[in-house]
Design a protein around this motif. Structure first.
Motif, PDB file in Angstrom:
ATOM      1  N   LEU A 132       1.755  -5.235   4.566  1.00  0.00           N
ATOM      2  CA  LEU A 132       0.542  -4.492   4.890  1.00  0.00           C
ATOM      3  C   LEU A 132       0.636  -3.736   6.142  1.00  0.00           C
ATOM      4  O   LEU A 132       1.545  -3.830   6.989  1.00  0.00           O
ATOM      5  N   ASN A 133      -0.118  -2.572   6.282  1.00  0.00           N
ATOM      6  CA  ASN A 133      -0.185  -1.732   7.212  1.00  0.00           C
ATOM      7  C   ASN A 133      -1.159  -2.397   8.613  1.00  0.00           C
ATOM      8  O   ASN A 133      -1.068  -3.533   8.584  1.00  0.00           O
ATOM      9  N   ASP A 134      -1.050  -1.806   9.641  1.00  0.00           N
ATOM     10  CA  ASP A 134      -1.591  -2.388  10.896  1.00  0.00           C
ATOM     11  C   ASP A 134      -2.938  -2.738  10.756  1.00  0.00           C
ATOM     12  O   ASP A 134      -3.474  -3.353  11.605  1.00  0.00           O
ATOM     13  N   LYS A 135      -3.955  -2.107   9.672  1.00  0.00           N
ATOM     14  CA  LYS A 135      -5.016  -2.833   9.496  1.00  0.00           C
ATOM     15  C   LYS A 135      -5.106  -3.792   8.299  1.00  0.00           C
ATOM     16  O   LYS A 135      -6.118  -4.168   7.824  1.00  0.00           O
ATOM     17  N   LEU A 136      -3.969  -4.449   8.198  1.00  0.00           N
ATOM     18  CA  LEU A 136      -3.898  -5.380   6.956  1.00  0.00           C
ATOM     19  C   LEU A 136      -4.299  -4.934   5.747  1.00  0.00           C
ATOM     20  O   LEU A 136      -4.947  -5.777   4.909  1.00  0.00           O
ATOM     21  N   GLU A 137      -4.381  -3.416   5.561  1.00  0.00           N
ATOM     22  CA  GLU A 137      -4.501  -2.858   4.172  1.00  0.00           C
ATOM     23  C   GLU A 137      -3.307  -2.681   3.498  1.00  0.00           C
ATOM     24  O   GLU A 137      -2.273  -2.624   3.921  1.00  0.00           O
ATOM     25  N   ASN A 138      -3.367  -2.396   1.924  1.00  0.00           N
ATOM     26  CA  ASN A 138      -2.332  -1.955   1.294  1.00  0.00           C
ATOM     27  C   ASN A 138      -1.754  -0.571   1.978  1.00  0.00           C
ATOM     28  O   ASN A 138      -2.506   0.070   2.108  1.00  0.00           O
ATOM     29  N   ASP A 139      -0.524  -0.826   2.244  1.00  0.00           N
ATOM     30  CA  ASP A 139       0.200   0.628   2.580  1.00  0.00           C
ATOM     31  C   ASP A 139       0.555   1.482   1.637  1.00  0.00           C
ATOM     32  O   ASP A 139       1.892   1.607   1.207  1.00  0.00           O
ATOM     33  N   LEU A 140      -0.282   2.452   1.277  1.00  0.00           N
ATOM     34  CA  LEU A 140      -0.100   3.175   0.047  1.00  0.00           C
ATOM     35  C   LEU A 140       1.223   4.080   0.377  1.00  0.00           C
ATOM     36  O   LEU A 140       1.973   4.108  -0.877  1.00  0.00           O
ATOM     37  N   PRO A 141       1.372   4.780   1.205  1.00  0.00           N
ATOM     38  CA  PRO A 141       2.594   5.657   1.529  1.00  0.00           C
ATOM     39  C   PRO A 141       3.836   4.861   1.233  1.00  0.00           C
ATOM     40  O   PRO A 141       4.662   4.975   0.441  1.00  0.00           O
ATOM     41  N   ALA A 142       3.912   3.594   1.981  1.00  0.00           N
ATOM     42  CA  ALA A 142       5.082   2.834   1.740  1.00  0.00           C
ATOM     43  C   ALA A 142       5.253   2.301   0.411  1.00  0.00           C
ATOM     44  O   ALA A 142       6.345   1.835  -0.198  1.00  0.00           O
ATOM     45  N   LEU A 143       4.217   1.846  -0.424  1.00  0.00           N
ATOM     46  CA  LEU A 143       4.318   1.393  -1.472  1.00  0.00           C
ATOM     47  C   LEU A 143       4.909   2.463  -2.527  1.00  0.00           C
ATOM     48  O   LEU A 143       5.727   2.177  -3.338  1.00  0.00           O
ATOM     49  N   ALA A 144       4.331   3.587  -2.495  1.00  0.00           N
ATOM     50  CA  ALA A 144       4.909   4.635  -3.412  1.00  0.00           C
ATOM     51  C   ALA A 144       6.244   4.952  -3.000  1.00  0.00           C
ATOM     52  O   ALA A 144       6.902   5.453  -3.819  1.00  0.00           O
ATOM     53  N   ALA A 145       6.911   5.202  -1.864  1.00  0.00           N
ATOM     54  CA  ALA A 145       7.821   5.125  -1.425  1.00  0.00           C
ATOM     55  C   ALA A 145       9.101   4.171  -2.163  1.00  0.00           C
ATOM     56  O   ALA A 145      10.292   4.371  -2.332  1.00  0.00           O
ATOM     57  N   LYS A 146       8.623   2.987  -2.599  1.00  0.00           N
ATOM     58  CA  LYS A 146       9.577   2.052  -3.232  1.00  0.00           C
ATOM     59  C   LYS A 146       9.614   2.301  -4.670  1.00  0.00           C
ATOM     60  O   LYS A 146      10.349   1.449  -5.240  1.00  0.00           O
ATOM     61  N   VAL A 147       8.954   3.129  -5.222  1.00  0.00           N
ATOM     62  CA  VAL A 147       8.987   3.411  -6.667  1.00  0.00           C
ATOM     63  C   VAL A 147      10.005   4.133  -6.872  1.00  0.00           C
ATOM     64  O   VAL A 147      10.372   5.200  -6.549  1.00  0.00           O
ATOM     65  N   ASN A 148      10.899   3.708  -7.996  1.00  0.00           N
ATOM     66  CA  ASN A 148      12.025   4.417  -8.156  1.00  0.00           C
ATOM     67  C   ASN A 148      12.307   4.490  -9.869  1.00  0.00           C
ATOM     68  O   ASN A 148      11.351   3.710 -10.472  1.00  0.00           O
ATOM     69  N   ASP A 149      13.417   4.838 -10.598  1.00  0.00           N
ATOM     70  CA  ASP A 149      13.641   4.717 -11.958  1.00  0.00           C
ATOM     71  C   ASP A 149      13.593   3.128 -12.538  1.00  0.00           C
ATOM     72  O   ASP A 149      13.728   2.902 -13.867  1.00  0.00           O
ATOM     73  N   LYS A 150      13.809   2.418 -11.679  1.00  0.00           N
ATOM     74  CA  LYS A 150      13.660   0.698 -11.834  1.00  0.00           C
ATOM     75  C   LYS A 150      12.488  -0.062 -12.104  1.00  0.00           C
ATOM     76  O   LYS A 150      12.206  -0.824 -12.563  1.00  0.00           O
ATOM     77  N   THR A 151      11.547   1.027 -11.278  1.00  0.00           N
ATOM     78  CA  THR A 151      10.148   0.188 -11.295  1.00  0.00           C
ATOM     79  C   THR A 151       9.509   0.097 -12.617  1.00  0.00           C
ATOM     80  O   THR A 151       9.331   0.915 -13.318  1.00  0.00           O
TER      81      THR A 151
END
Length: 365
Positions: free
Chosen positions: A135-154
């Protein structure tokens, strides 16, 4: 039933209450701890749901029939989607297992951690891999970080909004735009179990994206604000192809659902006023907790759910053990946030007992 007071009724739970409604199944009262661990609705289900259950008891010898279609049609109207988008049942685990199994081993499932793991726990048997994103520093879903993990295996990204255990919601417009954009790359599964605890949930839900045809599935449950936890009924709004595939596998079929849960859920949808009253009561109790945290200068998340989440300054297990010694049961630990504690909102008198006990465990202001 007349011999039970309101608090006893709520603590016994719906399943036990049904036993008492049937004279031949009466049971002796039991002593219960103050259970603030599972994010249940302490105020119980809508009176309309209880009446619907009572009216249907005479049909317990019959299998589920038209009740399934009746609830599906009611949900379709409630959500403004076609019935072909709806799969009934508490199927978060299936929403993990099915895409994991369908594409063969090695698929990746991205989610926020710590978080509710029913879906991602289900991917391993089919060879799925879980990719956790803090989670980000506000304990929310870290949207940019989540998107960065998406690849052709997702195979899917799993988001809980409001999040569990933090109870935080992302900015509505930003979140909806994010899910729409991400769904062009992979399936996005959004768990909105707690969204109706927010007064502006209609503006926050991503359900309209399903209607648009996006690669989005939205999970909802009647176990939280509707107070039907013991009947285990929910539904998923999904792309028609995914919904049809799940149904061909037997998911959401009549033999996996019981009549009482279906009629209770249908009646609950008719009682918007009761849902609003529960939302207001929970908000008032949640604010009382937050006031304590502010007074003690304790860090806490901006929870909008029916639970609070705070940094106790010492291991969660220590706090949980001290409260258990006073017959107060709280939520599990949430590593790696080892000092953070989640406590569900209970009845006002239960919350008062728990706050007093917690206040004695917190450092002075």
């Amino acid at each position: 039933m007349a011999d039970l007071n309101r608090r006893e009724w709520l603590l016994l739970g719906t399943a036990t209450a049904l036993n008492i409604l049937h004279p031949a199944m009466a049971a002796a009262p039991m002593q219960h701890p103050v259970r603030l661990s599972l994010n249940e609705n302490p105020f119980g289900p809508s009176p309309l749901a209880v009446e619907a259950i009572k009216a249907d008891l005479a049909g317990l010898n019959r299998y589920t029939g038209s009740e399934l279609d009746t609830l599906t049609d009611a949900i379709a109207k409630h959500e403004n989607v076609g019935p072909g988008h709806i799969v009934l049942g508490e199927i978060l685990d299936t929403l993990g297992l099915y895409p994991s199994a369908s594409g063969g081993a090695g698929g990746e499932f991205v989610y926020s951690e710590p978080g509710y793991t029913a879906l991602v726990d289900a991917v391993a048997p089919a060879g799925g891999m879980v990719v956790g994103v803090p989670l980000n520093d506000k304990l929310e879903n870290d949207l940019p970080a989540l998107a960065a993990k998406v690849n052709d295996k997702t195979r899917a990204v799993y988001l809980v909004n409001p999040h569990n255990p933090s109870g935080t919601v992302s900015d509505a417009t930003r979140f909806i735009d994010f899910v729409r954009d991400l769904s062009r790359r992979t399936l996005v599964i959004v768990d909105e179990a707690y969204l109706e605890f927010t007064p502006d949930f209609a503006q926050r839900t991503v359900a309209p994206l399903v209607h648009e045809g996006a690669q989005v599935a939205v999970f909802r449950t009647f176990s939280k604000i509707y107070g039907l936890a013991s009947l285990s009924i929910g539904y998923t709004l999904a792309p028609t192809q995914l919904a049809a595939s799940l149904k061909r596998s037997g998911i959401g079929a009549f033999f996996g659902l019981n009549r009482l849960s279906l009629v209770a859920a249908r009646a609950s949808l008719n009682d918007a006023g009761y849902v609003a009253s529960v939302r207001d009561k929970v908000a008032a109790e949640r604010e009382a907790w937050h006031a304590l945290f502010r007074e003690r200068k304790v860090r806490f998340s901006n929870s909008v759910g029916n639970f609070v989440f705070f940094d106790a300054g010492r291991p969660q297990q220590t706090i949980a053990a001290a409260l258990a010694a006073q017959n107060i049961v709280i939520g599990r630990a949430q590593p790696p946030l080892d000092n953070w504690v989640r406590i569900s909102i209970g009845l006002p008198e239960e919350n008062a007992i728990a706050r007093k006990a917690v206040a004695e465990l917190l450092p002075p202001a």
